[in-house]
Motif scaffolding. Structure first.
Motif, PDB file in Angstrom:
ATOM      1  N   ASP A 124       2.555  26.138  -6.814  1.00  0.00           N
ATOM      2  CA  ASP A 124       3.487  25.012  -6.795  1.00  0.00           C
ATOM      3  C   ASP A 124       3.291  24.126  -8.017  1.00  0.00           C
ATOM      4  O   ASP A 124       4.235  23.486  -8.494  1.00  0.00           O
ATOM      5  CB  ASP A 124       3.352  24.206  -5.504  1.00  0.00           C
ATOM      6  N   VAL A 125       2.081  24.091  -8.557  1.00  0.00           N
ATOM      7  CA  VAL A 125       1.828  23.355  -9.801  1.00  0.00           C
ATOM      8  C   VAL A 125       2.620  23.984 -10.941  1.00  0.00           C
ATOM      9  O   VAL A 125       3.210  23.285 -11.775  1.00  0.00           O
ATOM     10  CB  VAL A 125       0.325  23.333 -10.137  1.00  0.00           C
ATOM     11  N   ALA A 126       2.653  25.322 -10.974  1.00  0.00           N
ATOM     12  CA  ALA A 126       3.436  26.013 -12.007  1.00  0.00           C
ATOM     13  C   ALA A 126       4.912  25.675 -11.881  1.00  0.00           C
ATOM     14  O   ALA A 126       5.595  25.435 -12.890  1.00  0.00           O
ATOM     15  CB  ALA A 126       3.213  27.521 -11.901  1.00  0.00           C
ATOM     16  N   ASP A 127       5.431  25.641 -10.651  1.00  0.00           N
ATOM     17  CA  ASP A 127       6.830  25.261 -10.437  1.00  0.00           C
ATOM     18  C   ASP A 127       7.106  23.869 -11.006  1.00  0.00           C
ATOM     19  O   ASP A 127       8.117  23.636 -11.678  1.00  0.00           O
ATOM     20  CB  ASP A 127       7.163  25.263  -8.948  1.00  0.00           C
ATOM     21  N   HIS A 128       6.197  22.935 -10.720  1.00  0.00           N
ATOM     22  CA  HIS A 128       6.360  21.560 -11.195  1.00  0.00           C
ATOM     23  C   HIS A 128       6.352  21.506 -12.718  1.00  0.00           C
ATOM     24  O   HIS A 128       7.181  20.810 -13.333  1.00  0.00           O
ATOM     25  CB  HIS A 128       5.243  20.691 -10.627  1.00  0.00           C
ATOM     26  N   LEU A 167      13.090  33.178  -8.440  1.00  0.00           N
ATOM     27  CA  LEU A 167      12.831  32.734  -7.071  1.00  0.00           C
ATOM     28  C   LEU A 167      13.654  31.514  -6.671  1.00  0.00           C
ATOM     29  O   LEU A 167      13.996  31.355  -5.496  1.00  0.00           O
ATOM     30  CB  LEU A 167      11.334  32.413  -6.908  1.00  0.00           C
ATOM     31  N   ARG A 168      13.972  30.636  -7.631  1.00  0.00           N
ATOM     32  CA  ARG A 168      14.680  29.393  -7.319  1.00  0.00           C
ATOM     33  C   ARG A 168      15.874  29.204  -8.258  1.00  0.00           C
ATOM     34  O   ARG A 168      15.991  28.176  -8.931  1.00  0.00           O
ATOM     35  CB  ARG A 168      13.718  28.201  -7.424  1.00  0.00           C
ATOM     36  N   ARG A 213       2.961  29.017  -0.979  1.00  0.00           N
ATOM     37  CA  ARG A 213       4.198  29.493  -1.579  1.00  0.00           C
ATOM     38  C   ARG A 213       5.222  29.731  -0.485  1.00  0.00           C
ATOM     39  O   ARG A 213       4.972  30.510   0.456  1.00  0.00           O
ATOM     40  CB  ARG A 213       3.979  30.798  -2.355  1.00  0.00           C
ATOM     41  N   PRO A 214       6.384  29.080  -0.543  1.00  0.00           N
ATOM     42  CA  PRO A 214       7.426  29.274   0.472  1.00  0.00           C
ATOM     43  C   PRO A 214       7.814  30.752   0.591  1.00  0.00           C
ATOM     44  O   PRO A 214       7.926  31.460  -0.405  1.00  0.00           O
ATOM     45  CB  PRO A 214       8.601  28.444  -0.074  1.00  0.00           C
ATOM     46  N   GLY A 215       7.980  31.190   1.831  1.00  0.00           N
ATOM     47  CA  GLY A 215       8.428  32.555   2.069  1.00  0.00           C
ATOM     48  C   GLY A 215       7.326  33.584   2.183  1.00  0.00           C
ATOM     49  O   GLY A 215       7.598  34.748   2.511  1.00  0.00           O
TER      50      GLY A 215
END
Length: 468
Positions: free
Chosen positions: A80-84, A111-112, A364-366
């Protein structure tokens, strides 16, 4: 290298074929681009290939402070840090280059896609399959100026990701990164990579050997083999990873190969024994463990137990006593009770490995890991990471210290004039040559030196040149 039908085609000829397919190259001439990459070596390799292809179409890289016409952002989604960080990078680059055509690709984009496409300033989002058609998408955008720029996205479902985007990029003048495989079939409970990258696939051995020969002709001395699950090579072509290794070993001009990562269950005894006697494959392995607790490995749906992992380490050290072995470890995953972490710590403490790459678990969602009970607190994750990183430092320092006073072949890398020059031994010990002794003639050359004491911050051993 790309493949059209059964024929392997060198990367530079891909541009020729692109022209034949009626791409209007005049739309690319004179445009400026910036590239931003997050994540793994595979991402950096792919971005480098995008840049090289665009350069051949007439696009140049924007200098610092110069406004770009194109911004290409290759994203990561391992945590989630990478996503941010991806979102931050996109916002920052859009602000820095107002009016530029902004393309986002990579794992986070796959993914998003809707989330990314809604970010103000993003024009195009390309998933793992679609990024291979980047040039066509850009041509359409630049030759049809009346087309609305509205954050469109093109993403295939995981099961439909089929393409393989070839990549052999120059990390610097010394080292190239050769993408030999993409995707993963393992579906570990904590991981989204199979959803982001698709199933395992690969090009032919012949095409990869040709890319290695091309790298050698461009002055490359060392090649790092990259991929998502490299040991799974051959799913597409019916070939085997060991045969790829043997073919690459025969390529003249490449002095060194390093394998970026190999799953322990795919690291065969045959491969270990071959590397021990090969011409160019280095005594350097990177092997993901993730946990030294069998209970946690089962929760993760890993394909081995810790005894198999230990057996592989012992086999490597028996064949190559001075081999450098890096190990990936995840801490704080769901279900990692305190006693399970202690199992991991004791297991690694007693194992003859060189360095630990420690990653705190991220939800991680999912992923099916979200169904596992017992959530580890952030404070416990930090403490467990600290302990393993401290253990890693002890092991790496001890490994370096054992080589003080020995001779080693070092492949040196270019340094800024007046600064120390650095390079690596065959077994990945970082070596520092003082500014006094550094010489431009050593750049991209293998030099035999004596290994002295640690440098000032203990990140390398000092090189002592031999007289004459």
């Amino acid at each position: 290298m790309a493949e059209y039908g059964k024929k392997a085609v060198p990367l530079h000829l891909v541009i020729v074929y692109t022209l034949l397919y009626m791409i209007d190259t005049s739309a690319f001439q004179g445009k400026k681009a910036v590239f931003f990459t997050l994540g793994c070596k595979l991402n950096f390799s792919e971005t480098s290939t995008f840049a090289k292809t665009l350069q051949q179409m007439g696009v140049t890289e924007a200098a610092d402070g110069e406004q770009a016409d194109l911004c290409l952002i290759n994203t990561c989604s391992v945590t989630d840090v990478a996503d941010h960080k991806c979102r931050q990078a996109i916002h920052r680059i859009v602000r820095q280059h107002p009016g530029a055509y902004v393309v986002v690709t990579g794992c986070y984009a796959q993914l998003r896609p809707e989330t990314v496409s809604r970010i103000e300033g993003v024009d195009l989002v390309l998933g793992s399959d679609e990024k291979a058609n980047l040039i066509q998408f850009l041509s359409d955008a630049w030759t049809q100026p009346d087309t609305p720029r509205s954050g469109k996205y093109y993403v295939q479902k995981t099961k439909d990701i089929k393409s393989f985007a070839p990549s052999c990029s120059r990390g610097n003048r010394t080292r190239f990164f050769l993408k030999v495989q993409d995707g993963c079939d393992y579906f570990c409970t904590y991981c989204t990579i199979p959803y982001a990258r698709g199933f395992s696939r690969n090009p032919t051995i012949a095409s990869l050997a040709e890319q290695a020969r091309q790298a050698a002709s461009e002055g490359g001395r060392e090649i790092v083999l990259t991929g998502v699950n490299i040991g799974d090579f051959g799913k597409t072509t019916g070939e085997q990873f060991i045969d790829l290794v043997k073919a690459l070993d025969d390529v003249e001009g490449i002095s060194r190969y390093r394998i970026s990562s190999l799953e322990p269950d795919l690291l065969s005894d045959e491969l270990i024994d071959y590397c021990a006697r090969s011409r160019a494959f280095m005594p350097h392995f990177h092997i993901p463990l993730q946990s030294g607790s069998d209970a946690v490995l089962r929760l993760m749906h890993r394909h081995y137990d810790r005894q198999l992992f230990a057996d592989k380490i012992h086999r490597i050290k028996a064949a190559m006593p001075d081999a450098f072995i890096g190990v990936d470890v995840m801490v704080g995953c769901r279900g990692e009770l305190p006693e399970y972490f202690e199992d991991t710590y004791q297991f690694l403490r007693d194992l003859d490995v060189t360095q630990l790459h420690v990653f705190p678990y991220s939800e991680r969602p999912g992923t099916s890991a979200l169904n596992i009970p017992h959530v580890v607190s952030d404070a416990d994750k930090r403490e467990r990471s600290r302990r393993l990183l401290e253990l890693s430092d002890q092991k790496t320092q001890a490994f370096y210290a054992r080589h003080i006073g020995t001779q080693a072949e070092v492949l040196f890398e270019k340094a800024t004039r007046g600064r120390a020059m650095h390079g690596f031994t065959r077994n990945y010990i970082r070596v520092e040559l003082s500014p006094r002794d550094a010489d431009e003639c050593f750049d991209n050359q293998i030099v035999t030196v004596s290994l002295g004491d640690f440098n000032h911050d203990r990140t390398a051993l000092k090189a002592v040149l031999h007289n004459g």
